[in-house]
Design a protein around this motif. Structure first.
Motif, PDB file in Angstrom:
ATOM      1  N   GLU A  66       0.816  -1.153   0.177  1.00  0.00           N
ATOM      2  CA  GLU A  66       0.000  -0.002   0.107  1.00  0.00           C
ATOM      3  C   GLU A  66       0.903   0.985   0.024  1.00  0.00           C
ATOM      4  N   TYR A  69      -0.359   8.301  -2.697  1.00  0.00           N
ATOM      5  CA  TYR A  69       0.136   9.020  -3.834  1.00  0.00           C
ATOM      6  C   TYR A  69      -0.694  10.601  -3.742  1.00  0.00           C
ATOM      7  N   ASP A  80      -4.992   7.524 -11.869  1.00  0.00           N
ATOM      8  CA  ASP A  80      -4.109   6.432 -12.119  1.00  0.00           C
ATOM      9  C   ASP A  80      -2.530   7.277 -11.794  1.00  0.00           C
ATOM     10  N   PHE A  81      -1.795   6.879 -10.652  1.00  0.00           N
ATOM     11  CA  PHE A  81      -0.676   7.395 -10.358  1.00  0.00           C
ATOM     12  C   PHE A  81       0.493   7.332 -11.355  1.00  0.00           C
ATOM     13  N   ARG A 143      -4.231   9.853  -2.694  1.00  0.00           N
ATOM     14  CA  ARG A 143      -5.199   8.476  -2.691  1.00  0.00           C
ATOM     15  C   ARG A 143      -4.139   7.337  -2.160  1.00  0.00           C
ATOM     16  N   PHE A 145      -3.048   3.775  -2.958  1.00  0.00           N
ATOM     17  CA  PHE A 145      -3.175   2.603  -3.769  1.00  0.00           C
ATOM     18  C   PHE A 145      -2.606   1.382  -3.265  1.00  0.00           C
ATOM     19  N   THR A 146      -3.679   0.222  -3.320  1.00  0.00           N
ATOM     20  CA  THR A 146      -3.244  -1.110  -2.947  1.00  0.00           C
ATOM     21  C   THR A 146      -3.422  -2.172  -3.818  1.00  0.00           C
ATOM     22  N   SER A 147      -2.991  -3.291  -3.692  1.00  0.00           N
ATOM     23  CA  SER A 147      -3.400  -4.264  -4.988  1.00  0.00           C
ATOM     24  C   SER A 147      -2.944  -5.558  -4.356  1.00  0.00           C
ATOM     25  N   GLY A 153      -5.088  -3.511  -8.966  1.00  0.00           N
ATOM     26  CA  GLY A 153      -5.078  -2.270  -8.188  1.00  0.00           C
ATOM     27  C   GLY A 153      -6.276  -1.763  -7.596  1.00  0.00           C
ATOM     28  N   HIS A 154      -6.278  -1.102  -6.572  1.00  0.00           N
ATOM     29  CA  HIS A 154      -7.444  -0.349  -6.164  1.00  0.00           C
ATOM     30  C   HIS A 154      -7.067   0.698  -5.250  1.00  0.00           C
ATOM     31  N   TYR A 155      -7.771   1.905  -5.708  1.00  0.00           N
ATOM     32  CA  TYR A 155      -7.600   3.264  -5.085  1.00  0.00           C
ATOM     33  C   TYR A 155      -8.671   3.514  -4.077  1.00  0.00           C
ATOM     34  N   SER A 156      -8.111   4.402  -3.185  1.00  0.00           N
ATOM     35  CA  SER A 156      -8.985   4.955  -2.114  1.00  0.00           C
ATOM     36  C   SER A 156      -9.857   6.128  -2.913  1.00  0.00           C
TER      37      SER A 156
END
Length: 171
Positions: A66, A69, A80-81, A143, A145-147, A153-156
């Motif tokens: 996690e 960004y 998307d970062f 945000r 980012f975790t995957s 991937g999934h963003y807050s």
């Protein structure tokens, strides 16, 4: 013929499988503090969601990591970062948050980076470059980012931080 039928059935089953909808992660900004080198910042934030175990709790699958960004680009919001040209980035650790009312409190030490060579290289920004970027905006969008392997991937949801708060701690 049996192999062809088996492959066809496998493809048919895979096409019907849906990935579960992952819950939204809401972040709440708490505070910012400076570091001695002035080009790094500590951001303290909270969430009702256990971000460090998000995929384990939501799907039963282990997550890969996690990262927080924050966009320093002219467009505050980002999806998307990888598309960011100037940004703050850092890992997060959970700290005691018993006094806050939020379930989980995190601190992230953020470094300021900018992309050069048409996005090939990432270079650390100086404190003066970071201050200049922050003074051009009212807020900074961050945000987590975790995957996970099976889910990607999934963003807050975006967490907006007043840029003046960050300028103040750098100076």
């Amino acid at each position: 013929m049996k192999r062809l039928f088996a492959v066809f059935m496998l493809l048919l089953c895979c096409s019907c499988a849906e990935r579960p909808v992952l819950p939204a992660i809401k972040l709440d900004f708490i505070s910012a503090s400076g570091r001695e080198d002035r080009s790094r910042l500590n951001i303290k934030f909270g969430s009702k969601t256990d971000v460090l175990n998000f995929f384990q709790n939501a799907t039963g699958e282990s997550q890969l990591g996690e990262t927080l960004y924050c966009s320093l680009d002219k467009e505050v919001e980002f999806e998307d970062f990888d598309r960011l040209t100037q940004y703050l980035v850092g890992d997060l650790v959970e700290v005691d948050g018993s006094e806050s009312g939020l379930s989980h409190i995190y601190v992230s030490t953020l470094s300021a980076l900018k992309k050069e060579d048409e996005g090939v290289s990432n270079v650390f920004m100086t404190a003066s470059e970071l201050l200049a970027a922050l003074r051009e905006r009212n807020t900074v969008s961050c945000r987590v980012f975790t995957s996970a392997y099976s889910f990607g991937g999934h963003y807050s949801k975006p967490m907006l931080i007043p840029a003046n708060d960050l300028v103040r701690v750098i100076q």
